[in-house]
Design an enzyme around this catalytic site. Structure first.
Site, PDB file in Angstrom:
ATOM      1  N   ASP A 185     -15.614  -1.300   3.249  1.00 47.84           N
ATOM      2  CA  ASP A 185     -14.413  -0.541   2.926  1.00 47.84           C
ATOM      3  C   ASP A 185     -14.157   0.549   3.963  1.00 47.84           C
ATOM      4  O   ASP A 185     -13.149   1.235   3.901  1.00 47.84           O
ATOM      5  CB  ASP A 185     -14.538   0.110   1.544  1.00 47.84           C
ATOM      6  CG  ASP A 185     -14.616  -0.898   0.426  1.00 47.84           C
ATOM      7  OD1 ASP A 185     -14.073  -2.004   0.591  1.00 47.84           O
ATOM      8  OD2 ASP A 185     -15.228  -0.592  -0.609  1.00 47.84           O
ATOM      9  N   ASP A 236       0.813  -1.221   0.000  1.00 46.82           N
ATOM     10  CA  ASP A 236       0.000   0.000   0.000  1.00 46.82           C
ATOM     11  C   ASP A 236       0.842   1.264   0.000  1.00 46.82           C
ATOM     12  O   ASP A 236       0.360   2.336   0.337  1.00 46.82           O
ATOM     13  CB  ASP A 236      -0.964   0.009   1.192  1.00 46.82           C
ATOM     14  CG  ASP A 236      -2.036   1.072   1.044  1.00 46.82           C
ATOM     15  OD1 ASP A 236      -2.417   1.371  -0.101  1.00 46.82           O
ATOM     16  OD2 ASP A 236      -2.489   1.611   2.074  1.00 46.82           O
ATOM     17  N   ASP A 262      -1.976  -5.887  -5.476  1.00 45.67           N
ATOM     18  CA  ASP A 262      -1.368  -4.549  -5.570  1.00 45.67           C
ATOM     19  C   ASP A 262       0.153  -4.539  -5.548  1.00 45.67           C
ATOM     20  O   ASP A 262       0.758  -3.482  -5.661  1.00 45.67           O
ATOM     21  CB  ASP A 262      -1.861  -3.614  -4.459  1.00 45.67           C
ATOM     22  CG  ASP A 262      -3.256  -3.095  -4.716  1.00 45.67           C
ATOM     23  OD1 ASP A 262      -3.779  -3.321  -5.818  1.00 45.67           O
ATOM     24  OD2 ASP A 262      -3.820  -2.459  -3.824  1.00 45.67           O
TER      25      ASP A 262
END
Length: 389
Positions: free
Chosen positions: A370, A180, A218
């Site tokens: 989320d 992240d 990611d």
């Protein structure tokens, strides 16, 4: 963390290349009950001026989506250019337009937050819908904490449970350092040496039966925050991870991070993936896209095939697409945090009917917030019900 991370080419069989697991038709307490880890929450980062625009967004570069968990006190809401599909008239939800039966070969983990809620709320009027449409369907099991002493037993608990039922589990290792890019979902192993050891232990729990591994959402698409040297080191570690996982269990299928159709251009993503080992049969079975995101399945299929074309590698490489929340496509305003009007996408299956599209999977766990409709990573029944009905 916010689970919005972002997961084909000579035409082979029309049913994808997961032939081994295709639909057949319709230590200590850790081992007894593996700890349940929330699926990460992925939120979009602002578009960067250096980003490579996709052909469909030539006027401004598309924003990247990261799995960062935003706290309720954070007010920054990055803007982004709506995807082409979001600006069109919305067709009927995908799961109603082209229903696909749930794969009888995929594993439903008995230890999940949605199942806990169903068991604890027998009289809730929303329970029948949530149970039938979400809880009864197979979804991925995330391992998002750095836990070297217990990771092997926790993975083994899942793979052994799946093997005992003759089904195939979907596992998500998510512990790469600097994940992240230092955002709210930062965490993982303290360094790459520690990560390599964690992967070794993870691999020790894979067993010898069929398993699908969604390797580090990611980690490839969201790597531009790293220096060139650190990016090279990360990619070398990811390539090693694929080799270790496949060597530990030759029946494991390992997929690498392709972001999603609203992020990097296919050529740019393929170049990154190649450095991370995604084009080598010894480490990779292909790529995944749309993890925790909302882009339509058709857009992902087209994008992923272009990524594979640019990637090269053996024709056996395939694609896995996260369809857990993309039934209505991405919201036109670019909202990422529990946006209204979203629906469940196509049911999890390894029988897609699409060449080199190996599976549609629920990698993000539907109903886990989320951070807007509930606390980040918590199962939120109101959100789950809205997705499912």
């Amino acid at each position: 963390m916010v689970a919005a991370a972002s997961v084909v080419v000579a035409v082979g069989t029309a049913t994808g290349l997961l032939s081994a697991i295709d639909d057949g038709g319709g230590s200590g307490s850790d081992e007894a009950r593996p700890a349940v880890t929330s699926s990460p929450l992925l939120a979009p980062l602002p578009a960067r001026s250096s980003a490579t625009p996709t052909p469909s967004a030539s006027k401004s570069p598309p924003p990247s989506l990261s799995p960062s968990v935003r706290t309720t006190t954070e007010t920054r809401k990055p803007s982004r250019t709506p995807s082409p599909s979001a600006t069109k008239t919305e067709p009927e939800p995908e799961q109603r337009r082209a229903p696909i039966p749930v794969s009888p070969r995929l594993y439903r983990n008995p230890d999940s937050k949605v199942l806990d809620w169903v068991r604890d709320h027998p009289d809730d009027p929303r329970r029948p819908v949530i149970e039938a449409e979400i809880a009864d369907r197979p979804a991925a099991v995330w391992f998002a904490d750095y836990s070297p002493s217990t990771i092997a037993s926790r993975v083994r608990a899942v793979t052994a449970g799946a093997a005992g039922t003759g089904r195939v589990p979907v596992l998500v290792p998510y512990a790469v350092p600097d994940r992240d890019c230092g955002g709210a979902s930062q965490g993982g192993a303290p360094d790459l040496g520690a990560y390599d050891g964690w992967i070794d232990a993870f691999a020790a729990g894979l067993g010898s039966d069929e398993v699908i591994v969604i390797l580090e959402p990611d980690s490839v698409a969201l790597s531009d925050c790293l220096s060139a040297d650190r990016r090279t080191a990360r990619f070398a570690s990811l390539a090693r991870a694929g080799r270790v996982l496949k060597a530990a269990n030759p029946r494991a299928r390992v997929y690498y991070d392709a972001g999603h159709s609203g992020w990097n251009a296919p050529g740019k993503q393929a170049a990154l993936l190649r450095q991370a080992g995604a084009a080598a049969a010894a480490s990779s079975d292909g790529v995944f896209s749309n993890v925790s995101n909302f882009h339509r399945t058709g857009d992902e299929v087209a994008y992923d095939r272009r990524v594979l074309d640019a990637l090269g590698g053996p024709v056996s490489l395939g694609v896995v697409i996260d369809t857990s929340r993309n039934g209505n496509g991405a919201p036109a305003d670019g909202e990422w945090c529990d946006p209204d009007g979203r629906k469940l996408g196509r049911a999890p299956t390894t029988n897609t009917g699409e060449a080199r599209i190996d599976a549609y999977l629920w990698v993000k766990l539907p109903g886990e917030s989320d951070g807007c409709k509930g606390a980040p990573g918590t199962f939120t029944p109101s959100y789950a019900y809205d997705l499912a009905r």
